[in-house]
Design an enzyme around this catalytic site. Structure first.
Site, PDB file in Angstrom:
ATOM      1  N   ASP A   9       0.851  -1.189   0.000  1.00  0.00           N
ATOM      2  CA  ASP A   9       0.000   0.000   0.000  1.00  0.00           C
ATOM      3  C   ASP A   9       0.886   1.238   0.000  1.00  0.00           C
ATOM      4  OD1 ASP A   9      -2.681   1.271   0.313  1.00  0.00           O
ATOM      5  OD2 ASP A   9      -1.814   2.003   2.169  1.00  0.00           O
ATOM      6  N   SER A  10       0.279   2.373  -0.302  1.00  0.00           N
ATOM      7  CA  SER A  10       1.036   3.630  -0.291  1.00  0.00           C
ATOM      8  C   SER A  10       1.427   4.038   1.124  1.00  0.00           C
ATOM      9  CB  SER A  10       0.200   4.742  -0.930  1.00  0.00           C
ATOM     10  OG  SER A  10      -0.994   4.928  -0.186  1.00  0.00           O
ATOM     11  N   TYR A  41      -0.424   8.575  -2.720  1.00  0.00           N
ATOM     12  CA  TYR A  41      -0.303   8.346  -4.160  1.00  0.00           C
ATOM     13  C   TYR A  41      -1.385   9.085  -4.946  1.00  0.00           C
ATOM     14  CZ  TYR A  41       3.085   4.445  -3.854  1.00  0.00           C
ATOM     15  OH  TYR A  41       4.203   3.676  -3.665  1.00  0.00           O
ATOM     16  N   GLY A  42      -2.529   9.331  -4.301  1.00  0.00           N
ATOM     17  CA  GLY A  42      -3.699   9.866  -4.999  1.00  0.00           C
ATOM     18  C   GLY A  42      -3.461  11.092  -5.861  1.00  0.00           C
ATOM     19  N   CYS A  72      -3.693  -0.716  -2.345  1.00  0.00           N
ATOM     20  CA  CYS A  72      -3.876   0.712  -2.642  1.00  0.00           C
ATOM     21  C   CYS A  72      -4.796   0.833  -3.856  1.00  0.00           C
ATOM     22  CB  CYS A  72      -2.519   1.340  -2.936  1.00  0.00           C
ATOM     23  SG  CYS A  72      -2.599   3.049  -3.498  1.00  0.00           S
ATOM     24  N   ASN A  73      -5.910   1.530  -3.699  1.00  0.00           N
ATOM     25  CA  ASN A  73      -6.868   1.676  -4.796  1.00  0.00           C
ATOM     26  C   ASN A  73      -6.278   2.435  -5.980  1.00  0.00           C
ATOM     27  OD1 ASN A  73      -9.936   0.913  -3.875  1.00  0.00           O
ATOM     28  ND2 ASN A  73      -8.677   1.484  -2.139  1.00  0.00           N
ATOM     29  N   GLU A 151      -2.540   8.903   8.086  1.00  0.00           N
ATOM     30  CA  GLU A 151      -1.091   8.683   8.173  1.00  0.00           C
ATOM     31  C   GLU A 151      -0.490   9.383   9.399  1.00  0.00           C
ATOM     32  OE1 GLU A 151       1.208   6.874   6.325  1.00  0.00           O
ATOM     33  OE2 GLU A 151      -0.454   5.965   5.246  1.00  0.00           O
ATOM     34  N   CYS A 183     -10.597   3.676  -0.679  1.00  0.00           N
ATOM     35  CA  CYS A 183      -9.189   3.841  -0.312  1.00  0.00           C
ATOM     36  C   CYS A 183      -9.014   3.057   0.976  1.00  0.00           C
ATOM     37  CB  CYS A 183      -8.857   5.316  -0.105  1.00  0.00           C
ATOM     38  SG  CYS A 183      -7.202   5.586   0.592  1.00  0.00           S
ATOM     39  N   THR A 184      -7.966   2.249   1.059  1.00  0.00           N
ATOM     40  CA  THR A 184      -7.830   1.378   2.233  1.00  0.00           C
ATOM     41  C   THR A 184      -7.451   2.144   3.494  1.00  0.00           C
ATOM     42  OG1 THR A 184      -5.621   0.812   1.372  1.00  0.00           O
ATOM     43  CG2 THR A 184      -7.389  -0.796   1.043  1.00  0.00           C
ATOM     44  N   HIS A 185      -7.142   3.433   3.370  1.00  0.00           N
ATOM     45  CA  HIS A 185      -6.941   4.257   4.571  1.00  0.00           C
ATOM     46  C   HIS A 185      -8.271   4.588   5.249  1.00  0.00           C
ATOM     47  CE1 HIS A 185      -2.956   5.011   2.827  1.00  0.00           C
ATOM     48  NE2 HIS A 185      -2.583   5.536   3.981  1.00  0.00           N
TER      49      HIS A 185
END
Length: 265
Positions: A9-10, A41-42, A72-73, A151, A183-185
């Protein structure tokens, strides 16, 4: 088969998928890589995301994993298909599982999609939903403030509550009955999102459906780790192990995890 499952993932967001994989497949070992030094990354250009995604994928592939999850989507939208073609192990993303889950739950075919600027711009979720059910009405919404919030470990703060309310205001005016956290966040913000949107909206995280897909693929290939001793999970980050560890230890409920800082090319 005792080899590990690689998850990349990012940043820390993919831990939401790792947690679900660990929950559904407790015998499996996970090697996790979060590119926290270059997160998010978005907002990045597509070519930059592609390069970073390949660097992460190749690092984990060299660890002799049996399967790779691109959690990461944004990275899934940009590079999943080419990495799938290049590697001789199963490679899956989080977009298709998330879309399938949303279609399963919606009653009025009206689905909201939260994502990074890159994911929303790619229309990957909209395409996946329309492929499954062409009549689906979608409301995509980019949420650039969400990833930095997670984050930094501020996802339970009063500031987070304010940012969630401000960001989702327009979505609350629609008649969506299902919302994809694209988004996995974002699952770390899920309690605040659910609280703001109310009980009439089913909030979907890709982690659960992705873990089911992992289980099905490994069972079909006879590669589930049922006869071997589980190895120790490994966590890699390109940024600060201290900051990564603050979120990772809490989210994975593992106070003894070891985190190794690595440098990607």
């Amino acid at each position: 088969m005792s080899k590990a499952i690689g998850i990349m993932d990012s940043g820390v967001g993919g831990l939401t998928v790792a947690k679900e994989v660990s929950h559904q497949l407790p015998n499996e070992t996970i090697y996790y890589l979060g590119d926290t030094a270059r997160c998010p990354y978005g907002p990045r250009p597509v070519e930059e995301v592609r390069q970073y995604t390949w660097e992460m994928a190749e690092f984990l592939y060299r660890q002799d994993i049996k399967m790779l999850i691109i959690a990461c989507n944004t990275a899934t939208a940009v590079a999943l298909e080419e990495i799938k073609t290049a590697f001789d192990i199963p490679v899956i993303g989080v977009i298709s599982p998330g879309a399938r889950s949303a279609i399963k739950y919606t009653k009025n075919d009206t689905i909201g999609i939260l994502g990074t600027v890159g994911t929303i711009k790619s229309k990957a979720y909209e395409d996946a939903l329309k492929d499954l059910r062409p009549t689906t009405v979608t409301y995509p919404l980019a949420c650039p403030k969400f990833v930095p919030l997670v984050e930094s470990g501020e996802y339970n703060s009063s500031m987070a509550k304010k940012i969630v309310a401000e960001t989702l205001y327009s979505l609350k005016q629609t008649n969506i009955d299902t919302l994809i956290l694209g988004c996995t966040h974002y699952p770390l913000l899920q309690p605040l999102i659910e609280q703001y949107l109310g009980s009439g909206v089913k909030v979907i995280s890709s982690g659960d459906e992705t873990a089911r897909e992992v289980s099905a693929i490994l069972a079909y290939r006879d590669e589930l780790n049922s006869r071997h001793e589980k190895m120790k999970n490994k966590y890699y980050t390109t940024g600060s192990p201290v900051i990564f560890g603050q979120v990772a230890r809490e989210w994975m409920n593992d106070q003894h995890m070891t985190i190794q800082q690595i440098k990607l090319p």
